[in-house]
Design a protein around this motif. Sequence first.
Motif, PDB file in Angstrom:
ATOM      1  N   ILE A   1       0.579  -1.271   0.473  1.00  0.00           N
ATOM      2  CA  ILE A   1      -0.079   0.052   0.070  1.00  0.00           C
ATOM      3  C   ILE A   1       0.913   1.329   0.492  1.00  0.00           C
ATOM      4  CG2 ILE A   1      -1.202   1.498   1.418  1.00  0.00           C
ATOM      5  CD1 ILE A   1      -2.397  -1.556   2.647  1.00  0.00           C
ATOM      6  N   ARG A   2       1.282   2.190  -1.267  1.00  0.00           N
ATOM      7  CA  ARG A   2       1.825   3.229  -0.918  1.00  0.00           C
ATOM      8  C   ARG A   2       1.644   4.448  -1.716  1.00  0.00           C
ATOM      9  NH1 ARG A   2       4.075   2.465  -6.676  1.00  0.00           N
ATOM     10  NH2 ARG A   2       5.615   3.661  -5.675  1.00  0.00           N
ATOM     11  N   TYR A   3       1.767   5.288  -1.340  1.00  0.00           N
ATOM     12  CA  TYR A   3       1.552   6.980  -2.155  1.00  0.00           C
ATOM     13  C   TYR A   3       2.954   7.326  -2.770  1.00  0.00           C
ATOM     14  CZ  TYR A   3       0.410  11.859  -2.821  1.00  0.00           C
ATOM     15  OH  TYR A   3       0.427  12.561  -3.128  1.00  0.00           O
ATOM     16  N   ARG A   4       3.350   7.403  -3.538  1.00  0.00           N
ATOM     17  CA  ARG A   4       4.853   7.681  -4.646  1.00  0.00           C
ATOM     18  C   ARG A   4       5.964   6.745  -4.128  1.00  0.00           C
ATOM     19  NH1 ARG A   4       4.061  14.131  -5.130  1.00  0.00           N
ATOM     20  NH2 ARG A   4       1.818  14.563  -6.510  1.00  0.00           N
TER      21      ARG A   4
ATOM     22  N   VAL B   1      -7.590   0.776  -5.871  1.00  0.00           N
ATOM     23  CA  VAL B   1      -8.729   0.363  -4.750  1.00  0.00           C
ATOM     24  C   VAL B   1      -7.373   0.767  -3.558  1.00  0.00           C
ATOM     25  CG1 VAL B   1      -9.158  -1.749  -2.794  1.00  0.00           C
ATOM     26  CG2 VAL B   1     -10.442  -0.816  -5.185  1.00  0.00           C
ATOM     27  N   LEU B   2      -6.562  -0.157  -3.581  1.00  0.00           N
ATOM     28  CA  LEU B   2      -5.051   0.042  -3.265  1.00  0.00           C
ATOM     29  C   LEU B   2      -4.130   1.569  -3.201  1.00  0.00           C
ATOM     30  CD1 LEU B   2      -3.290  -3.958  -3.191  1.00  0.00           C
ATOM     31  CD2 LEU B   2      -5.258  -2.511  -1.099  1.00  0.00           C
ATOM     32  N   GLY B   3      -3.597   1.438  -4.419  1.00  0.00           N
ATOM     33  CA  GLY B   3      -3.745   3.197  -4.746  1.00  0.00           C
ATOM     34  C   GLY B   3      -4.630   4.341  -4.251  1.00  0.00           C
ATOM     35  N   GLU B   4      -5.430   4.181  -4.627  1.00  0.00           N
ATOM     36  CA  GLU B   4      -7.033   4.924  -3.508  1.00  0.00           C
ATOM     37  C   GLU B   4      -6.913   5.195  -1.610  1.00  0.00           C
ATOM     38  OE1 GLU B   4      -9.116   8.537  -3.332  1.00  0.00           O
ATOM     39  OE2 GLU B   4      -7.898   6.914  -5.080  1.00  0.00           O
ATOM     40  N   LEU B   5      -5.881   3.619  -1.455  1.00  0.00           N
ATOM     41  CA  LEU B   5      -6.638   3.921   0.236  1.00  0.00           C
ATOM     42  C   LEU B   5      -5.709   4.443   0.596  1.00  0.00           C
ATOM     43  CD1 LEU B   5      -6.612   2.636   2.259  1.00  0.00           C
ATOM     44  CD2 LEU B   5      -5.970   0.808   1.899  1.00  0.00           C
ATOM     45  N   GLY B   6      -4.183   3.749  -0.350  1.00  0.00           N
ATOM     46  CA  GLY B   6      -2.890   4.746   0.126  1.00  0.00           C
ATOM     47  C   GLY B   6      -2.663   6.097   0.475  1.00  0.00           C
ATOM     48  N   THR B   7      -3.271   6.491  -0.406  1.00  0.00           N
ATOM     49  CA  THR B   7      -3.623   8.325  -1.571  1.00  0.00           C
ATOM     50  C   THR B   7      -4.242   9.032   0.049  1.00  0.00           C
ATOM     51  OG1 THR B   7      -3.457   8.249  -3.102  1.00  0.00           O
ATOM     52  CG2 THR B   7      -4.201   9.651  -2.764  1.00  0.00           C
TER      53      THR B   7
ATOM     54  N   LEU C   1      -2.468 -17.664  -8.450  1.00  0.00           N
ATOM     55  CA  LEU C   1      -2.320 -15.778  -9.102  1.00  0.00           C
ATOM     56  C   LEU C   1      -2.992 -15.312  -9.565  1.00  0.00           C
ATOM     57  CD1 LEU C   1       1.453 -16.436 -10.422  1.00  0.00           C
ATOM     58  CD2 LEU C   1       1.354 -15.873  -8.602  1.00  0.00           C
ATOM     59  N   LEU C   2      -3.245 -13.778  -9.593  1.00  0.00           N
ATOM     60  CA  LEU C   2      -4.077 -12.720  -9.977  1.00  0.00           C
ATOM     61  C   LEU C   2      -4.446 -12.683 -11.027  1.00  0.00           C
ATOM     62  CD1 LEU C   2      -3.624  -9.838  -7.373  1.00  0.00           C
ATOM     63  CD2 LEU C   2      -5.111 -11.838  -7.264  1.00  0.00           C
ATOM     64  N   SER C   3      -5.273 -12.699 -11.752  1.00  0.00           N
ATOM     65  CA  SER C   3      -5.392 -12.300 -13.281  1.00  0.00           C
ATOM     66  C   SER C   3      -4.876 -10.722 -13.351  1.00  0.00           C
ATOM     67  CB  SER C   3      -7.159 -12.793 -13.363  1.00  0.00           C
ATOM     68  OG  SER C   3      -7.534 -11.414 -13.198  1.00  0.00           O
ATOM     69  N   ALA C   4      -4.866 -10.879 -14.795  1.00  0.00           N
ATOM     70  CA  ALA C   4      -4.466  -9.272 -15.094  1.00  0.00           C
ATOM     71  C   ALA C   4      -5.752  -8.364 -14.765  1.00  0.00           C
ATOM     72  CB  ALA C   4      -3.991  -9.325 -16.456  1.00  0.00           C
ATOM     73  N   GLU C   5      -6.139  -8.754 -14.770  1.00  0.00           N
ATOM     74  CA  GLU C   5      -7.805  -7.539 -14.536  1.00  0.00           C
ATOM     75  C   GLU C   5      -8.276  -7.578 -13.051  1.00  0.00           C
ATOM     76  OE1 GLU C   5     -12.868  -7.464 -15.322  1.00  0.00           O
ATOM     77  OE2 GLU C   5     -11.218  -9.261 -15.803  1.00  0.00           O
ATOM     78  N   ILE C   6      -8.178  -8.948 -12.311  1.00  0.00           N
ATOM     79  CA  ILE C   6      -7.971  -8.105 -10.922  1.00  0.00           C
ATOM     80  C   ILE C   6      -6.759  -7.670 -10.590  1.00  0.00           C
ATOM     81  CG2 ILE C   6      -8.258  -9.774  -8.705  1.00  0.00           C
ATOM     82  CD1 ILE C   6      -9.704 -11.786 -10.170  1.00  0.00           C
ATOM     83  N   LYS C   7      -6.130  -7.524 -10.661  1.00  0.00           N
ATOM     84  CA  LYS C   7      -4.235  -7.178 -10.183  1.00  0.00           C
ATOM     85  C   LYS C   7      -4.868  -5.716 -10.749  1.00  0.00           C
ATOM     86  CE  LYS C   7       0.351  -7.007 -11.013  1.00  0.00           C
ATOM     87  NZ  LYS C   7       1.322  -7.922 -11.161  1.00  0.00           N
ATOM     88  N   ALA C   8      -5.373  -5.254 -11.845  1.00  0.00           N
ATOM     89  CA  ALA C   8      -5.396  -3.986 -11.840  1.00  0.00           C
ATOM     90  C   ALA C   8      -6.440  -2.983 -11.377  1.00  0.00           C
ATOM     91  CB  ALA C   8      -6.352  -3.904 -13.745  1.00  0.00           C
TER      92      ALA C   8
ATOM     93  N   TYR D   1       6.342   6.193  -1.164  1.00  0.00           N
ATOM     94  CA  TYR D   1       6.394   6.130   0.425  1.00  0.00           C
ATOM     95  C   TYR D   1       5.208   5.384   0.638  1.00  0.00           C
ATOM     96  CZ  TYR D   1       5.430   9.476   4.809  1.00  0.00           C
ATOM     97  OH  TYR D   1       5.439   9.058   6.222  1.00  0.00           O
ATOM     98  N   CYS D   2       6.193   4.398   1.483  1.00  0.00           N
ATOM     99  CA  CYS D   2       5.119   2.993   1.899  1.00  0.00           C
ATOM    100  C   CYS D   2       4.209   3.504   3.448  1.00  0.00           C
ATOM    101  CB  CYS D   2       6.259   1.753   1.786  1.00  0.00           C
ATOM    102  SG  CYS D   2       5.263   0.192   2.166  1.00  0.00           S
ATOM    103  N   LEU D   3       2.842   2.666   2.690  1.00  0.00           N
ATOM    104  CA  LEU D   3       2.147   2.836   4.419  1.00  0.00           C
ATOM    105  C   LEU D   3       1.772   1.735   4.561  1.00  0.00           C
ATOM    106  CD1 LEU D   3      -0.205   5.841   2.697  1.00  0.00           C
ATOM    107  CD2 LEU D   3       1.335   6.281   3.726  1.00  0.00           C
ATOM    108  N   GLY D   4       1.459   0.856   3.679  1.00  0.00           N
ATOM    109  CA  GLY D   4       1.375  -1.116   5.057  1.00  0.00           C
ATOM    110  C   GLY D   4       1.364  -1.871   3.284  1.00  0.00           C
ATOM    111  N   VAL D   5       0.603  -3.382   3.958  1.00  0.00           N
ATOM    112  CA  VAL D   5       0.902  -4.027   3.096  1.00  0.00           C
ATOM    113  C   VAL D   5      -0.677  -4.665   2.852  1.00  0.00           C
ATOM    114  CG1 VAL D   5       3.475  -4.198   3.398  1.00  0.00           C
ATOM    115  CG2 VAL D   5       2.240  -5.694   4.586  1.00  0.00           C
ATOM    116  N   VAL D   6      -0.908  -5.893   1.685  1.00  0.00           N
ATOM    117  CA  VAL D   6      -2.329  -6.342   2.216  1.00  0.00           C
ATOM    118  C   VAL D   6      -1.332  -8.098   1.412  1.00  0.00           C
ATOM    119  CG1 VAL D   6      -4.199  -7.069   0.733  1.00  0.00           C
ATOM    120  CG2 VAL D   6      -3.405  -4.824   1.620  1.00  0.00           C
ATOM    121  N   LEU D   7      -1.921  -8.627   2.494  1.00  0.00           N
ATOM    122  CA  LEU D   7      -1.819 -10.081   2.219  1.00  0.00           C
ATOM    123  C   LEU D   7      -2.409 -11.645   1.889  1.00  0.00           C
ATOM    124  CD1 LEU D   7       1.430 -12.305   4.088  1.00  0.00           C
ATOM    125  CD2 LEU D   7      -1.555 -13.009   3.619  1.00  0.00           C
ATOM    126  N   LEU D   8      -2.677 -11.459   0.902  1.00  0.00           N
ATOM    127  CA  LEU D   8      -3.882 -12.762  -0.110  1.00  0.00           C
ATOM    128  C   LEU D   8      -3.030 -14.117   0.062  1.00  0.00           C
ATOM    129  CD1 LEU D   8      -5.551 -10.218  -3.054  1.00  0.00           C
ATOM    130  CD2 LEU D   8      -5.950 -10.137  -0.197  1.00  0.00           C
TER     131      LEU D   8
END
Length: 963
Positions: A136-139, A168-174, A156-163, A141-148
Amino acid sequence: MLTNDQMGQPHKPIAAEQPLLSLGRVLQSLKEEDNVEVLIEITIAYLIEQCNYQLIWIALYDRLNHELLGKGGSTPDGDTSFLQQSMALNPGDLLEQVVIEQCPLGVADLRRETRAGLWLEVAIKFQIQGTVILPIRYRDYCLGVVLLGSQRWGYLLSAEIKARLQMVLGELGTVLYHNEMDSQQKQAKRSDEPLLRLLENLRPLSNLDQRLKAVIEVTHQFIGPSRTSVYWFEPQGHYFWCRMSNQLVNMGRNSSSQKTAAGMTVQDLNDFYYALAVNQIVCIGEARSSLKSHFTGKLLKRLQVRSLLAAPILWQKDLLGFLAVEGHEPRIWTDTDKNFVQGAAGLISLIAPTDNMESTIKKIQQDTQLTNQVAQAIYNEHDLHETLHICAKRVLERLTATRFVVLQLDPDHNNYQVLYQSSHPNRRPWTFALNDLSEIDRRLLQRATQAIEIENFDEDLRFSLWHPPLLESGVRSLLVCNCVQGHTPEAVLIITHEHHRAWTTLEKEFLWVVSQQIGVIVRQWQLRTSSKQQQKISQIFAQCLGILAQAQSSITKAEEQNLERAALEKIASILDCPLAVLLSWSPGESWAEIILGVRANSWFGVVADVPVSIQSEALIEWALGHEGYLSLKADDLPPETRKWLNVPDNSQVLVMALRPPADYEPTGIVLLADYRERSWSEPSLSATVTLVTQLAWWRRQLKINQHLESTTEELRQLNWYKNRRLEEIQRMATLLVGQIQDLGIPANELTQTRYRLLLRQLDQTTASMNGMIKLEQWQLHISWETMPIATLLKRSLERVENVLKQQKLWVGVHGLGQPIEEREQPKINSFLRGAISPGNQFAMVIAGDIVKIELVLHELLVAACHRSQDGSRIDIWCRRLDERLLELSITDNGAIESQLLSNLYNNTPKDLLAPSNLDQPPGLHLLICQQMMQQLGGELHLYQLPDERVVSRLLLPLAPQNF
């Protein structure tokens, strides 16, 4: 009526549109929410809905503690309590790799991953295999992690889900980043209020200790450490001492109750000291430090703490001390803590100078007074050492330093010589020279606008070429000033101390002003010294030229060598060297003569009786093959030279050929020797070269003058001699021709015999002329004959008989027989026959070139006749002086010029260009007779008796048979 479809009512979303609608809803929810817990819940719900993973974990990153703070998630059995725990990040762990690199990481089977840490047990418990860890990052600047985590291998994650997850994690980091920044700003604003209140509370306090106590109390209350202290810096001792603490208030410098008050020397804590000196805050917390680990451990041990936050207290770039908040346990210091401590230290920096303002003003007044005294000394033109002595005494007292040294650059030896030094009585003076500066240090001094401070000379890299001698002399700290700002450092002022110490800005500014004044003094001294040196050289020039000007071409060899020795003394005095030698020779000679000019001590000398070959002597060869002077070390001299030249091994030798232009024949070399440590300045060397060249010209001109005068003297003698001989030959020939004419034609045998005798005499007369033409064309030929003195006098008197008769002069000859005074004076003819008779010739016979002696005697008689008045008397006195010499004196009562007698005196020098009565007869003829008698082994002197009679005194050599 329209149906629902016709009215445009929305259709139920199809399956493909559901993910996008869910993504839009969650992004909108994240933007509108400020609460971190709600944000985490929204994110977890979205992950459960959209991702088919059995294990979901979200954690926020704590940068200060370098750990992950669990915020929840989902597990296969529904127990999420362990997902709320904190997890420390260890080097090499998967989670730390994601935090540091800020890139997603996938694992095929988490159960077999050794770097999973605590998650390895969880993976085994829930059979979690395929796992993805997302940052979970902003530029940057690391703010946390998500473990699945999935129970399927390699899931593994598909390309669509990964995107969608990245969005979501980018918005959360911001949102998390902005929330954190807002929180820090609100917290920082709260730290301003205590500082403002502290500033207000400091105003009514009367002294520094009370103000320090207030600062410590507010700081300790705001930050809450184990201890808050103010440490003060002692520049001269180069250590810190605890001046005040919240535990032990107003401890004092010499307090024995505080262990940390002593022993914190700068030498032990270099990094800590230098960080404070450049206005850097020092932060030591849990697993983090702004210092190197070695110094961090040493500092914490000294202070007996485990965490530290220290801010410098500075005034005019001088370190007064530092404000320290200390913790007995490891602690992470926030930016708010740092800002507050830095602000509190800044307040102390503002209030500290007012405590000792009076002493500071007094020091400034003393500094001004001292600089005025130095300026007054310059104005009064005191002696350099006297002025520097006054200056050094005051500076050492003011700075409490050990040594005061003024260095001067010596360009001849390319090093710095000690011009002046002053130190404590028990310190040994510097007897060494310092090497020239490196290019870096030279530029450093040239560009400096204040004193250069070196607190720890052992470890400082500046002036590295001076380290060995200065460290050996006990120098541990120093101040260095270029005495002429902006110029090449030719004069340098150094203040040293035997201990490590700091120097305040006031001290450095004071010393800089003094150094610039010393630069003026040194410059004036250099100009005065140069002027004195020029005056000395000028005087020596005048004296040396005066010595050479005394020489006349008629001087003897001994007189010439005495003048050369005197000239060598003057040349040696310019360089002040103890040995000056001249190797002299004339063109065409094979051996040089050693002339010792100066020998000041027994270490230098020459062996005069050793022959020196012009062709094989190395010094002569080197000097003749070199333009100008050649400087050599004693080690360079070959053994053959050392046989006649005695110089120490630590000496230097200068040689120069006596050869004015290069194409003239050399007549010698000048050799000067001195100790190697003595320096010869360029002006002195230039003056020496000029005087040696002048000596060469003088020797050459002397030789030329001697040659010309000798040639002139010989030609004058030859001309006089030939004229007198021709006059005599003409007289004799005329007399004989007249007698032959008187005989007429021979009528009888007696007449024929007389005729043949006269012809034979005439033939002898002409034969004497042939000998003169053959043997004496360009120089006189000295022959050897004998003749009784009576015969010589008779012949000479017969030649002047006509003059005697014309002037009615009486001639008396004394000392050949009975005294003439006892007899009656006869007439001239009878007197001549009676006074000079064969019977009186038994005693004295002279030897030599009789013809030339007779001409000299004739010249003296003629001169006596011309001086005498008619009817006067001329006396000739003969007296045997010893077995070798006969004295013949001619006295007359005539008048003669006293100047002529003075000029004929042998020791009187003459100016060849000035008019003289010796240039024309009779003076010229008398001078020629005088010179000719010297060549014939006799002497001629003319002088005047007290009764004004003129005496012409001849000394003639006697024949050996008279011995």
